[in-house]
Design a protein around this motif. Structure first.
Motif, short mmCIF file in Angstrom:
data_model
loop_
_atom_site.label_atom_id
_atom_site.label_comp_id
_atom_site.label_asym_id
_atom_site.label_seq_id
_atom_site.Cartn_x
_atom_site.Cartn_y
_atom_site.Cartn_z
N ARG A 127 -39.76 -9.19 -39.51
CA ARG A 127 -39.01 -8.50 -38.45
C ARG A 127 -37.54 -8.37 -38.82
N ALA A 128 -36.96 -9.44 -39.36
CA ALA A 128 -35.54 -9.43 -39.73
C ALA A 128 -35.27 -8.38 -40.80
N LYS A 129 -36.15 -8.26 -41.75
CA LYS A 129 -35.91 -7.34 -42.86
C LYS A 129 -36.15 -5.89 -42.48
N THR A 130 -36.96 -5.66 -41.46
CA THR A 130 -37.26 -4.28 -41.07
C THR A 130 -36.44 -3.80 -39.88
N ALA A 131 -35.63 -4.68 -39.31
CA ALA A 131 -34.80 -4.29 -38.17
C ALA A 131 -33.77 -3.26 -38.63
N PRO A 132 -33.59 -2.20 -37.87
CA PRO A 132 -32.65 -1.15 -38.28
C PRO A 132 -31.22 -1.65 -38.49
N GLU A 133 -30.83 -2.70 -37.77
CA GLU A 133 -29.46 -3.20 -37.87
C GLU A 133 -29.27 -4.21 -39.01
N SER A 134 -30.34 -4.53 -39.74
CA SER A 134 -30.24 -5.51 -40.82
C SER A 134 -29.41 -4.97 -41.97
N SER A 135 -28.49 -5.82 -42.43
CA SER A 135 -27.67 -5.47 -43.58
C SER A 135 -28.46 -5.72 -44.86
N LEU A 136 -28.01 -5.16 -45.95
CA LEU A 136 -28.70 -5.38 -47.22
C LEU A 136 -28.72 -6.87 -47.60
N PRO A 137 -27.62 -7.64 -47.41
CA PRO A 137 -27.73 -9.08 -47.69
C PRO A 137 -28.81 -9.76 -46.85
N GLU A 138 -28.96 -9.35 -45.61
CA GLU A 138 -30.01 -9.92 -44.75
C GLU A 138 -31.40 -9.54 -45.26
N VAL A 139 -31.57 -8.31 -45.70
CA VAL A 139 -32.86 -7.86 -46.24
C VAL A 139 -33.20 -8.62 -47.51
N LEU A 140 -32.22 -8.76 -48.40
CA LEU A 140 -32.46 -9.49 -49.65
C LEU A 140 -32.78 -10.96 -49.38
N ALA A 141 -32.09 -11.57 -48.43
CA ALA A 141 -32.37 -12.96 -48.07
C ALA A 141 -33.79 -13.08 -47.50
N ALA A 142 -34.19 -12.13 -46.69
CA ALA A 142 -35.54 -12.14 -46.12
C ALA A 142 -36.59 -11.95 -47.21
N ASP A 143 -36.32 -11.05 -48.16
CA ASP A 143 -37.25 -10.86 -49.28
C ASP A 143 -37.44 -12.16 -50.07
N TYR A 144 -36.33 -12.84 -50.32
CA TYR A 144 -36.37 -14.10 -51.06
C TYR A 144 -37.20 -15.13 -50.30
N ALA A 145 -36.92 -15.28 -49.01
CA ALA A 145 -37.65 -16.24 -48.19
C ALA A 145 -39.14 -15.90 -48.12
N LEU A 146 -39.45 -14.62 -47.98
CA LEU A 146 -40.86 -14.21 -47.92
C LEU A 146 -41.60 -14.52 -49.21
N ALA A 147 -40.94 -14.32 -50.35
CA ALA A 147 -41.58 -14.62 -51.63
C ALA A 147 -41.89 -16.11 -51.74
N HIS A 148 -40.97 -16.94 -51.29
CA HIS A 148 -41.19 -18.39 -51.35
C HIS A 148 -42.27 -18.83 -50.37
N LEU A 149 -42.25 -18.26 -49.18
CA LEU A 149 -43.29 -18.60 -48.21
C LEU A 149 -44.66 -18.15 -48.70
N ASP A 150 -44.72 -17.00 -49.35
CA ASP A 150 -45.99 -16.52 -49.90
C ASP A 150 -46.51 -17.46 -50.98
N ALA A 151 -45.62 -17.95 -51.83
CA ALA A 151 -46.03 -18.91 -52.86
C ALA A 151 -46.54 -20.19 -52.21
N ASP A 152 -45.86 -20.65 -51.16
CA ASP A 152 -46.33 -21.83 -50.43
C ASP A 152 -47.71 -21.58 -49.83
N LEU A 153 -47.95 -20.40 -49.28
CA LEU A 153 -49.26 -20.09 -48.70
C LEU A 153 -50.36 -20.14 -49.76
N ARG A 154 -50.07 -19.62 -50.93
CA ARG A 154 -51.07 -19.69 -52.01
C ARG A 154 -51.35 -21.14 -52.37
#
Length: 178
Positions: free
Chosen positions: A133-160
């Motif tokens: 939600r944070a990364k797809t929100a229209p008001e999200s800045s690029l630093p916020e999107v990049l931070a969300a991408d990073y967090a999602l990649a780590h969470l995905d690795a944890d899920l695996r």
């Protein structure tokens, strides 16, 4: 990453006082733990002692004096050196989930370890929804999107890892309890 290098990087844009540096940190790195003003000023004092920053003026703006700092040539060289150096991968992997699974097996058994992994999986999925939600929100800045991408990649690795651990919890139980 050290606070010192972050301060040097932020000062590379020009002279600033601690309040400006804290604000810039919190804006540029929205997913990072916010810096306390005390951390900023303690870091600036260490950098000054090391000759990496210089106080250039003191301003008074409706409150306490604010020392404005500038990067020195040595500070610019240190920043440049740090930016060119890759971060070394950690030689040790701290996996609190693995520790908790092992201790749950020892304290409560295989079924409870599996239940813990299922609860952890649900918590990770919930956090992934938050970052999506944070990364797809229209008001999200690029630093916020990049931070969300990073967090999602780590969470995905944890899920695996959680899914693999769920498949192996029986074998792990036999190995550590025999």
């Amino acid at each position: 990453m050290s606070n010192a290098h972050v301060m040097l990087g932020l000062l590379s844009r020009g002279q600033q006082h601690g309040y400006d540096l804290k604000r810039a940190h919190d804006e540029q790195f929205p997913a990072a733990k916010p810096l306390a003003y005390g951390q900023v000023y303690a870091t600036l004092q260490r950098l000054e002692k090391q000759g990496l920053v210089d106080p250039v003026t003191v301003e008074r703006v409706d409150g306490p004096d604010r020392t404005v700092y500038a990067l020195t040539d040595a500070g610019r060289a240190e920043l440049h050196s740090w930016l060119e150096s890759p971060e070394p991968p950690s030689p040790h992997v701290a996996n609190p989930l693995a520790v908790k699974v092992t201790l749950t097996i020892l304290a409560a058994g295989e079924a409870e370890a599996s239940a813990y992994l299922q609860r952890q999986r649900a918590a990770h999925l919930n956090r992934m929804r938050h970052y999506t939600r944070a990364k797809t929100a229209p008001e999200s800045s690029l630093p916020e999107v990049l931070a969300a991408d990073y967090a999602l990649a780590h969470l995905d690795a944890d899920l695996r890892w959680i899914d693999a651990a769920l498949q192996r919890v029986g074998a792990l139980t036999k190995e550590i309890t025999s």
